[in-house]
Motif scaffolding. Structure first.
Motif: not given
Ligand SMILES: Cc1ncc(C[n+]2csc(CCOP(=O)(O)OP(=O)(O)O)c2C)c(N)n1
Ligand SMILES: [Mg+2]
Length: 599
Positions: A465-466, A490, A492, A494-496
């Motif tokens: 998403d980032g 994808w 989530n 966040a910058y997961a």
């Protein structure tokens, strides 16, 4: 200028056409309107794609090559326009992918005067210094008549030896200056050069001796096998000697993941079968790999590799990569395909080849045991039904939904780590990712290049998403040029991958890694599906694992650009049999198995 002289821009465009370049990708500016004009004249022979961010152009050129094996070119203006390109140049440079970047610069008559967008404070028109570390070579012709030499040399540097991107930096006036009556002919200069060099014949004989005598041999393949077109020869060697094959992340697909001799990914998050076989090998034949930190578990012995005592045979077109990180029993500079053919020919001359292959049974049986242990460990994730979607399940559902000829382009982030572990690429170009520079946006934009290179194959991109928000301009490009790709975001919130590091190494001191609503503190993101629809692209949101595969199938079937916003859990990391060390910060532990200690 006499009537039948070509100007600098015309020579460049004509040369690209002679090299059968189908597309140029780029973005306009006052510094390159002359070049665009030269493209305009030849629009019947070469197609210009105008993008909304220069980096997108570079990523498209990159993945176009990874799929088609053919280099293309980019065009960017002077100053900021070209300064948006280095991230894509570095990505291609570190992954050995060629493309020609034609960058505009200020007129030579204005060098050193600080004209609009000139980088002049250290040296005149100094874009070459900007990109020195980012590409294989920069050429900067400063007179029209220098262009023919520059273009043919630039092309040669780009495609020979270890390929990589090359910059042709052209001052404004040089595009329009008289350059030549005729363009250099590729067949005189570049088309007849082969870099398919073989290895030293004595070295080949030694390789065969070592492989025939080995008790626990493993072949490790990198992208040298994929882009060198060596997959068929590799398979012959592996089958003939019954040697199992492990892959670096860039080598995945160099052997069909479902082949009985395929071990899977060796990495910090590698499969136990791959890591545990590779780290116990008595002879490791490494083909076109770099042994980077993620493949090698930060070079800590006993996780990915144990070299020594493993005796390493390292074969690469670039001797700089040999013995960079591990000592070699034998290092051979060679094109991987030619080398494999030499080895196969040497085997034809040897006796006892079949006995050596049969003697492998014990080793292969032990490896089957590792496979089963690993399969049992990962089994629950494939059926996990939780919401948001379990990432392993997501990777699995997406992979299952793709046909054998599909191309999956990944972006950079935690989703990439899941994909390289759980997708099962069948062909060398089934799964494309960036492993060297790792810039966010690579997959978001790269998938457009994949589709142009392979219009008849489904092209799907899985992106964070980032990264998608960073490069959402691609939606417009897909519409404007009718490029039917599928993005699976994808999502989530966040910058997961980076938040995972804060959680794993910094005691959960989280800052600047998630996306939150300022008042409610709830996870925030734009509605990506609505964003796609606003651009004229179908978009859907999926938050159940059971729906994800169907969504991908449906998206591909529409034959139109499509976006799937998939809500995926962020709090899990793809554990494997290796480790990763961030010096001074900490070291992860293997999720399965321990450190292998040789006797
Ligand atoms: C251009 C760029 N900026 C920053 C980074 C560092 N970085 C690597 S992964 C990552 C997080 C990416 O977030 P997202 O795209 O949402 O993917 P996720 O990890 O959540 O799957 C960042 C910031 C990078 N690789 N490239
Ligand atoms: Mg994310």
């Amino acid at each position: 200028m006499t009537k039948n002289m070509l100007d600098g821009g015309q020579v460049i465009v004509d040369y690209l056409i002679r090299e059968r370049v189908p597309y140029v990708f780029g973005l306009c500016g006052h510094g390159n309107i002359q070049f665009i004009d030269a493209l305009y004249e030849r629009s019947a022979d070469i197609k210009t794609i105008s993008v909304h961010h220069e980096t997108v152009a570079g990523f498209m050129a990159d993945v176009f090559y990874r799929v088609s094996g053919r280099p293309t070119a980019t065009f960017t203006s002077c100053g900021p326009g070209s300064a948006n390109l280095p991230i894509a140049l570095a990505n291609s440079f570190l992954d050995s992918v060629p493309f020609l970047a034609v960058t505009g610069n200020v007129p030579t008559s204005q060098f050193n005067r600080g004209a609009f967008q000139e980088l002049y404070r250290h040296y005149q028109a100094d874009f070459p210094s900007t990109v020195r570390a980012y590409c294989k070579r920069v050429f900067q012709p400063t007179r029209g008549e220098m262009v023919p030499l520059a273009i043919r040399q630039a092309w040669k540097t780009m495609v020979t030896g270890r390929p990589g991107p090359v910059v042709l930096d052209v001052p404004f006036d040089v595009f329009k200056e008289a350059a030549a009556e005729e363009t250099p002919k590729p067949e005189d200069w570049n088309a007849s050069i082969s870099c398919r060099c073989g290895a030293d014949p004595e070295g080949v004989a030694k390789v065969v001796d070592m492989l025939l005598a080995a008790e626990r041999p493993v072949i490790l393949i990198g992208q040298g096998v994929k882009y060198g077109g060596a997959d068929a020869d590799l398979l012959q060697l592996a089958e003939r000697l019954q040697i199992p094959v492990a892959c670096s992340a860039s080598g995945l697909g160099g052997i069909d993941s479902e082949h009985p001799l395929a071990l899977g990914l060796v990495a910090r998050n590698g499969a136990y079968s791959a890591n545990h076989a590779a780290r116990q090998a008595d002879v490791l034949l490494a083909l076109g790999v770099r042994f980077d930190d993620r493949t090698s578990s930060s070079w800590l012995p006993g996780y990915s590799f144990t070299i020594p005592p493993t005796r390493l045979i390292h074969v690469d077109i670039d001797p700089d990569e040999i013995a960079r990180n591990y000592p070699v029993a034998l290092g051979l500079m060679a094109d991987v395909r030619t080398f494999l053919r030499q080895v196969l020919a040497e085997l034809d001359r040897r006796k006892g080849v079949a006995d050596s292959a049969a003697a492998r049974a014990k080793w292969l049986k032990a490896i089957d045991g590792y496979r089963q242990e690993w399969a049992a460990f990962i089994a629950p994730g494939f059926t996990d039904d939780s919401r948001p979607i379990h990432p392993q399940r997501a990777a699995h559902e997406i992979d299952k939904a793709l046909s054998r000829d599909a191309i999956l382009v990944s972006d950079i982030g935690i989703h990439h780590n899941w994909l390289i572990q759980f997708c099962k690429p069948k062909r060398p170009d089934s799964l494309i990712g960036s492993m060297g520079f790792g810039p966010m946006g690579f997959g978001v934009a790269g998938v457009l290049g994949a589709k142009l290179a392979a219009p008849d194959r489904p092209c799907v991109s899985v992106v964070g998403d980032g990264a998608f928000f960073m490069h959402a301009s691609v939606l417009g490009t897909a519409v404007e040029y009718d490029i039917p790709v599928v993005w699976v975001v994808w999502n989530n919130y966040a910058y997961a991958s980076i938040r995972g590091l804060q959680r794993g190494y910094l005691g959960g001191r989280e800052l600047a890694t998630d996306f939150k609503h300022p008042q409610t503190g709830e996870p925030y993101n734009p509605d990506f599906a609505a964003m796609a629809r606003s651009a004229g692209i179908d978009g859907v949101t999926v938050d159940r694992a059971a729906d994800l595969g169907d969504a991908v199938r449906k998206a591909v079937a529409t034959g139109k650009p499509y976006l799937i916003d998939a809500k995926i859990a962020a709090d899990k990391n793809p554990g494997g049999a290796g480790v990763w060390d961030l010096p001074g910060t900490g070291r992860s532990q293997p999720a399965f198995g321990g450190r292998y200690q040789p006797n």
